[in-house]
Design a protein around this motif. Structure first.
Motif, PDB file in Angstrom:
ATOM      1  N   PHE A   1       0.807  -1.209   0.000  1.00  0.00           N
ATOM      2  CA  PHE A   1       0.000   0.000   0.000  1.00  0.00           C
ATOM      3  C   PHE A   1       0.849   1.272   0.000  1.00  0.00           C
ATOM      4  O   PHE A   1       0.318   2.373  -0.090  1.00  0.00           O
ATOM      5  N   THR A   2       2.164   1.127   0.138  1.00  0.00           N
ATOM      6  CA  THR A   2       2.980   2.331   0.317  1.00  0.00           C
ATOM      7  C   THR A   2       3.838   2.658  -0.901  1.00  0.00           C
ATOM      8  O   THR A   2       4.650   3.557  -0.853  1.00  0.00           O
ATOM      9  N   ARG A   3       3.676   1.909  -1.983  1.00  0.00           N
ATOM     10  CA  ARG A   3       4.486   2.198  -3.171  1.00  0.00           C
ATOM     11  C   ARG A   3       3.993   3.481  -3.822  1.00  0.00           C
ATOM     12  O   ARG A   3       2.803   3.654  -4.052  1.00  0.00           O
ATOM     13  N   ASP A   4       4.919   4.356  -4.094  1.00  0.00           N
ATOM     14  CA  ASP A   4       4.593   5.658  -4.657  1.00  0.00           C
ATOM     15  C   ASP A   4       5.173   5.708  -6.074  1.00  0.00           C
ATOM     16  O   ASP A   4       6.368   5.529  -6.267  1.00  0.00           O
ATOM     17  N   ALA A   5       4.303   5.947  -7.039  1.00  0.00           N
ATOM     18  CA  ALA A   5       4.718   5.851  -8.439  1.00  0.00           C
ATOM     19  C   ALA A   5       5.847   6.816  -8.800  1.00  0.00           C
ATOM     20  O   ALA A   5       6.558   6.615  -9.770  1.00  0.00           O
TER      21      ALA A   5
END
Ligand SMILES: [Zn+2]
Length: 308
Positions: free
Chosen positions: A66-70
């Protein structure tokens, strides 16, 4: 934590034997969680398990998917890692309507739009991840799987590393069956409890991930689940996971056996060095060819009603 007893989520049998009693090694949710094996269909499942409402508390705010930032460099690499999944789908269909169930923050769907004429949709119950997918990536995301709007209209439904989190996998697949067009494709990937990693790491294997994983299915249990939900299995294979899943399990093992080494800032950097991915690739390709890959992907189609 509020727990409930459950029959086997695949075949409804109440006959089981206890296999593991485990703490939450990854995120330290309080309690000891019991995994049992169904004596009827071989599924490994939590019994008792956290209630559906309680499950929300099992995903901390730093839960990795849920914490992956593009925009971050790490996530650009993550997007590169999603490309093999996009390529697999491109081989099945050139375009159409695609739904990703459990899409987290939507990076796979965003990547899929680059791979042909795809109209994409996502389902994600986690509010933060869904907000990112909707507001930053501009994706249409629902909180829950609904059949009303999409019935019989989808070409592809994907469930990447999701089915093991569900309380009602059979009901979900039956709904998916209604959403797909005749000849559409279902792609389900899930940890393989017969994998080399699972045999090596046992209770430390990342694929168990209690309490978030409520059910861990081997080929036999998955075949049964798909058939009972109205699907014909076309293919089972492994094509991702590899060194990453191995390193995640090794990380958990170190945490239990050698906590001071696990805590050292260099340990994670060494474990996840990109060079290992390339050096170990021939080994993992061989492991996968022998059927012991850490994640199995099932490709299935709706069973056509027999014409009389
Ligand atoms: Zn069962």
């Amino acid at each position: 934590m509020l727990m409930e007893e459950t029959p086997c989520p695949v075949c409804d049998s109440q006959d089981f034997r206890v296999v593991f009693r485990l703490p939450d090694l990854a995120y330290n949710c309080p309690g000891i969680f019991v995994l049992v094996r169904c004596l009827e269909c071989d599924a490994l499942y939590q019994n008792p398990r956290p209630t559906a409402a309680e499950m929300e508390t099992c995903y901390p705010s730093d839960y990795e998917p849920f914490t992956r930032d593009a925009d971050r460099v790490g996530s650009r690499l993550q997007r590169l890692r999603l490309r093999p999944r996009c390529r697999q789908i491109s081989r099945l269909a050139r375009g159409g309507r695609l739904l990703d169930i459990g899409c987290a923050n939507g990076l796979f769907l965003a990547e899929m739009r680059q791979y042909g004429d795809w109209e994409v949709f996502g389902v994600e119950p986690n509010p933060g991840a869904a907000r990112y997918a909707r507001d930053v990536l501009g994706l249409p995301i629902s909180h829950q799987l609904k059949t009303a709007d999409l019935e019989g209209s989808l070409d592809v439904v994907t469930m990447w590393d999701v089915i093991e989190h569900l309380h009602q996998p059979a009901e979900t697949l039956t709904m998916v069956r209604q959403l797909l067009k005749p000849g559409g494709w279902l792609i389900v990937s899930t940890p393989n409890p017969a994998s080399l990693d699972a045999r090596l790491f046992r209770g430390h294997w990342k694929g168990l991930d209690v309490p978030r994983h409520t059910v861990v299915l081997d080929k036999r249990a998955m075949r049964r689940l798909l058939a009972d939900s109205g699907f014909r299995l076309a293919r089972v294979y492994s094509f991702y996971g590899r060194h990453t899943v191995f390193a995640l399990s090794l990380q958990l093992w170190l945490k239990c056996r050698y906590p001071s080494i696990a805590k050292h800032p260099l340990t994670d950097r060494v474990l996840f060095l990109a060079v290992w991915r390339w050096l170990t690739l021939p080994f993992f390709l061989l492991v996968e060819a022998l059927g012991y890959g850490s994640i199995l992907t099932y490709v299935a189609q709706p069973e056509q009603p027999s014409s009389r």
